[in-house]
Every structure is written in C-alpha cells, then in structure tokens.
Scaffold this motif. Structure first.
Motif, short mmCIF file in Angstrom:
data_model
loop_
_atom_site.label_atom_id
_atom_site.label_comp_id
_atom_site.label_asym_id
_atom_site.label_seq_id
_atom_site.Cartn_x
_atom_site.Cartn_y
_atom_site.Cartn_z
N HIS A 141 0.46 -0.86 -0.28
CA HIS A 141 -0.12 -0.36 -0.73
C HIS A 141 1.08 1.06 0.46
CE1 HIS A 141 0.62 -0.70 4.36
NE2 HIS A 141 0.75 0.28 4.50
N ALA A 142 0.78 2.61 -0.13
CA ALA A 142 0.55 3.47 -0.87
C ALA A 142 0.18 4.30 -0.32
CB ALA A 142 1.82 3.90 -1.94
N PRO A 143 1.02 5.97 0.65
CA PRO A 143 0.68 7.13 0.82
C PRO A 143 -0.40 7.93 -1.21
CG PRO A 143 2.32 7.65 0.62
CD PRO A 143 1.87 5.97 0.45
N ALA A 144 -2.28 8.29 -0.66
CA ALA A 144 -2.65 8.36 -1.71
C ALA A 144 -3.08 10.12 -1.86
CB ALA A 144 -3.28 7.41 -2.27
N VAL A 145 -2.94 11.28 -2.27
CA VAL A 145 -3.85 12.03 -2.07
C VAL A 145 -4.66 12.05 -2.79
CG1 VAL A 145 -3.67 14.78 -2.39
CG2 VAL A 145 -1.30 14.15 -1.55
N ILE A 146 -6.40 12.89 -1.65
CA ILE A 146 -7.46 13.10 -2.97
C ILE A 146 -7.18 14.13 -3.56
CG2 ILE A 146 -9.46 13.67 -2.11
CD1 ILE A 146 -9.10 11.75 0.65
N THR A 147 -7.79 14.35 -4.83
CA THR A 147 -7.68 14.97 -5.71
C THR A 147 -9.06 15.67 -6.64
OG1 THR A 147 -7.02 13.38 -7.94
CG2 THR A 147 -5.70 14.58 -6.79
N VAL A 159 -2.17 8.98 -6.37
CA VAL A 159 -0.54 7.78 -5.74
C VAL A 159 0.83 7.90 -5.63
CG1 VAL A 159 -0.09 5.01 -4.95
CG2 VAL A 159 -2.45 6.28 -6.15
N PHE A 160 1.03 7.73 -4.10
CA PHE A 160 2.83 8.04 -4.47
C PHE A 160 3.59 6.63 -4.09
CE2 PHE A 160 0.64 12.24 -4.32
CZ PHE A 160 1.64 12.73 -5.08
N PRO A 161 3.95 5.86 -4.78
CA PRO A 161 5.14 5.08 -4.40
C PRO A 161 5.86 5.25 -3.78
CG PRO A 161 3.77 4.50 -6.69
CD PRO A 161 3.73 5.57 -6.49
N ASN A 162 6.46 4.02 -3.23
CA ASN A 162 8.11 3.80 -2.42
C ASN A 162 9.00 3.81 -3.33
OD1 ASN A 162 10.14 4.63 -0.86
ND2 ASN A 162 10.41 3.11 0.57
N ASN A 164 12.13 4.31 -6.87
CA ASN A 164 12.98 6.05 -7.69
C ASN A 164 12.21 5.54 -8.72
OD1 ASN A 164 14.24 6.71 -5.05
ND2 ASN A 164 16.33 5.75 -5.80
N ASP A 165 12.38 5.02 -9.43
CA ASP A 165 11.82 4.97 -11.01
C ASP A 165 10.75 5.60 -10.84
OD1 ASP A 165 11.48 2.57 -9.88
OD2 ASP A 165 12.97 1.56 -12.19
N THR A 166 9.46 4.97 -10.17
CA THR A 166 8.02 5.13 -10.56
C THR A 166 7.52 7.28 -10.46
OG1 THR A 166 8.27 3.00 -9.89
CG2 THR A 166 5.53 4.06 -9.92
N ARG A 167 6.25 6.95 -10.97
CA ARG A 167 5.81 8.34 -11.16
C ARG A 167 5.00 8.43 -9.80
NH1 ARG A 167 6.91 11.92 -16.86
NH2 ARG A 167 8.82 11.43 -16.28
N SER A 168 4.49 9.53 -9.92
CA SER A 168 2.78 9.43 -8.89
C SER A 168 2.04 8.38 -9.69
CB SER A 168 2.40 10.69 -8.14
OG SER A 168 2.13 11.37 -9.25
N GLN A 169 1.01 7.96 -9.88
CA GLN A 169 -0.27 7.98 -10.92
C GLN A 169 -1.49 7.89 -10.48
OE1 GLN A 169 0.28 3.31 -9.52
NE2 GLN A 169 2.92 3.21 -9.96
N LEU A 170 -2.21 8.49 -11.14
CA LEU A 170 -3.45 9.05 -11.08
C LEU A 170 -4.51 8.09 -10.95
CD1 LEU A 170 -5.65 11.38 -11.14
CD2 LEU A 170 -5.86 11.36 -13.47
N ARG A 171 -5.20 7.63 -10.00
CA ARG A 171 -6.37 6.24 -10.26
C ARG A 171 -8.00 6.88 -9.90
NH1 ARG A 171 -2.88 4.09 -12.31
NH2 ARG A 171 -1.31 2.87 -11.33
N THR A 172 -8.41 6.58 -10.49
CA THR A 172 -10.16 7.02 -10.58
C THR A 172 -11.09 6.35 -10.07
OG1 THR A 172 -10.04 6.70 -12.68
CG2 THR A 172 -9.49 8.76 -12.38
N SER A 173 -12.57 6.43 -9.51
CA SER A 173 -13.31 6.52 -8.85
C SER A 173 -13.23 5.11 -8.48
CB SER A 173 -14.42 5.66 -10.42
OG SER A 173 -14.64 7.33 -10.92
#
Length: 201
Positions: A141-147, A159-162, A164-173
C-alpha cells in the motif's frame, strides 16, 4: 488482575478502563433514584495512602474497581461516598445511572466505547491505496492524495509509490473505506482496487 468488561451502546462487551484519580463519573444514589449525580474520583487503590487506612482516617478500598468519590448535587456543596464499586448493567445494556445498581458509579455515556464516525473525504487529504508491492519497495500500500471527491465513498487519487523510478499515478473512481479490513471484505481475492484511511494514532 483481569480487567472487567463493560457493555457499549451496541451491546458488545469491551474492556473497561480502571478508574483514575480525578476522573469524572456518574453516581447513582443508595436510595435507588435514577437521576445521575456528577462525581469526581478522589481516591483509588493506587492513590490511597496506606498509612491513612491503617490509622482509620480513611476507609480501605475493596478492589481496583472501588473508589472514594466526592458527589456533587444542585444546591449543595456535595458529599463523600466511600468504597464505591463500579456498577454493572444488565447484559446487553450500557452502564448508565438508570441501569447500574444503587450506590455504584459508572462512566458518563461519552466514555462508552463505540465506533468512531466515518471520516469525510476532501481534496488534499491523505489516504492509503493498495499497490503492487514489487513497485513499492515490498509494501502493498502507498500514500495517496485525494484530488477529487465524487461522494463520501468514491474519490480520485494521486498515488505516490515508494520507488525511485516510479512517478505518481492517477487513479479514478476509487472506492473509499474506513479501514483496510473493510476494503478487503468487499474484494476477498487479490489486491483491492480501493483506498482507506490511515489508522488513527
């Protein structure tokens, strides 16, 4: 020593906290009137001076559930009650001044254990989101900011995975739950497509 149990408003039993010095409690008079009186704990087994007991200046306490109280009442300065036991309510009922036996004390209703209210989502708040542990340093599991908030139970996330080579990811619904256990109960196999609130600390 075994901590006794007390009933909460839903009827379930939960461990009762031992009384402490200066706790505010409700007291039911020895005459049996159901009107609660406010009282303050002025002595517990931990605070009572054994020298005072030995000299007869103050009564002993029978157990950790017994206390000395100062009881308040409207229009009076109050009075002392000694060696007062915790009141037990009938099975399935919460202990209140109307359900405990006369001459006993209980916690005010706000102290009875109950489920905390469901948190409401808003943009910018942090939740946890289920992710592939291979992409998140071994953690699932990873921290995520409600948008975006669609309703109290459906949100968009960044979503902000832990890694180095992974960017934040948008997840909808994304369905939002109070706890991870709630999220897993909906989807019993695999990682749930869901978010939940971080544990309360």
């Amino acid at each position: 020593m075994t901590t006794p149990a007390t009933a909460n408003p839903t009827g379930a039993c939960a461990p009762a906290t031992l009384p402490a010095l200066c706790d505010l409690v409700h007291y039911r008079g020895k005459q049996g009137l159901c009107t609660p009186r406010a009282a303050i704990v002025v002595a517990t087994v931990d605070s009572l001076d054994p020298r005072g007991v030995e000299s007869g200046a103050v009564p002993a306490l029978d157990s950790a559930e017994h206390v000395h109280l100062w009881v308040f009442g409207p229009g009076s300065a109050g009075f002392a009650e000694f060696n007062t036991p915790r009141g037990e309510a009938p099975d399935g009922e919460a202990p209140t001044a109307s359900t405990i036996p006369p001459g006993t004390w209980c916690r005010p209703p706000s102290h009875h254990l109950k489920e905390p209210p469901m948190q409401k989502p808003s943009a910018g708040r942090i939740v946890l989101f289920a992710v592939d542990p291979r992409m998140n340093g071994g953690v699932d599991h990873a921290p995520a900011v409600i948008t975006q908030v669609w309703n109290d139970n459906l949100i968009n996330l960044q979503v902000f995975p832990n890694a180095n080579d992974t960017r934040s990811q948008l997840r909808t619904s994304v369905p939002l739950h109070e706890t991870r256990e709630d999220a897993e109960a909906v989807q019993s196999t695999g990682l749930p497509y869901a978010a939940w609130w971080p544990p309360r600390v």
